[in-house]
Design an enzyme around this catalytic site. Sequence first.
Site, mmCIF file in Angstrom:
data_model
loop_
_atom_site.group_PDB
_atom_site.id
_atom_site.type_symbol
_atom_site.label_atom_id
_atom_site.label_comp_id
_atom_site.label_asym_id
_atom_site.label_seq_id
_atom_site.Cartn_x
_atom_site.Cartn_y
_atom_site.Cartn_z
ATOM 1 C CG ASP A 152 -12.758 -5.814 -1.672
ATOM 2 O OD1 ASP A 152 -12.123 -6.532 -2.143
ATOM 3 O OD2 ASP A 152 -12.685 -4.622 -1.651
ATOM 4 C CG ASP A 179 -2.043 -0.837 1.271
ATOM 5 O OD1 ASP A 179 -1.972 -1.512 0.090
ATOM 6 O OD2 ASP A 179 -2.699 -1.143 2.448
#
Lengths: 194, 251
Positions: B130, B11
């Site tokens: 997701d 990230d």
Amino acid sequence: MIAVIDYGMGNIRSLGNALQRLGAEWRLTADPEIIRSASHVILPGVGNAAEAMANLTERNLPEVLWRLRHPVLGICVGMQVMCRHTEEGDVDGMGIFDAKVRRFTEQPGVKVPHMGWSPLTNMESKLFKGIEKGSYVYFVHSYFAPLCPDTIATSRHPGLFSAALKYENYYGTQFHPEKSGEVGERILRNFLEL
Amino acid sequence: MPAKRIIPCLDVRNGRTVKGINFEGLADVGDPVELGARYAAEGADELVYLDISASKEERSTFTDLVRRIAERINIPFTVGGGISSVEDAARLLEAGADKITVNSAAVSNPQLITDIATRYGRQFVVVAIDAKEIDGVWRVTTHGGSRLTDRELFEWAAEVERRGAGEILFTSMDHDGTRNGYPDETYARLCASLSIPVIASGGAGCVDDIANVLDRGTADAALAASIFHYGEITINSLKRQLSERGIEVRL
């Protein structure tokens, strides 16, 4: 100086970066004079083979590439258009390698495209100097060249196919040496040392 | 079949690799290029960089970073975070990304998948999904799991494949961050229903979890972040242990 053929097929940045890492001098070009005077020629290619062949023809590049005497390397689709024919768009290629490119057949457990790292076997060329049998290289393709007299390395998906081809001064890899870690860098370096 | 892939995920915010700690604050875990190069040297098969920048200014930093990653890294890498148009994808391709990943934007505008795949090829498009299980139905969520949609996981995955995605990155929001393992049966069902590769993400706490999702779950790759960032296990050691369990990996 290495001539990287510019024919509007995909991103060549990763190849350029890989050549840069090897300290090689390279140039993106479609100019016949520069191609002829280069020490090595690389034909990259990402995308559709029929479109790649059309783009080469449009730029009169096949007749330039056919007559070269110095080392030429086709990568992925670049290798496929150097074959006799491809099922992708049912078009004739440059006919340098004696192979007809076919599509992988989808079947349970076999994914198409063949995407990821597969081992090299049956390597028979200076291109693979210092590379151990079973070394993994990175592939992304839905079409493949079957085994033929020009095969200089194989891989499996799930049957054997040509991972690399050679005819005289012409070489082709189905995998992407520029994305294949240290093994790929060694193969590129071997090519530049031809 | 190619070897099962191990993919560290980084990230990135404002040019640095960050990692959330217990849902509060972010710890700086290093320079993304250096960390990526280290992972590549340790045997990572690919890298994923996610831009979690909050502002537009930070976004342009990310494009520069992608350029530096491409110069340095000799294995394939995927970038994502905030991609909502063909232009966003084009900018990252031009900077040297091998693949891009889209998530929420694809749910609200599925045509985006078709457009990017038509233009740059399906190998370039990874669609992240997701989902969470509600009353026995796997429902697709967006915006980091905070918004529930009407879409069902398996139908959406089939549509995504039909539209030209080259791979699917599936995260179970019920398992993400728990470190209790992946929903292996759901992965197995998802993989059997698709002909494109599936990357498992979110839930790995130990080697067994990863081994299970690759073996029983038949996933083509496993993506993980924290277990690598804090050096709990090196990629090389993980791959050796997977290999000892009979899973084909690139060593």
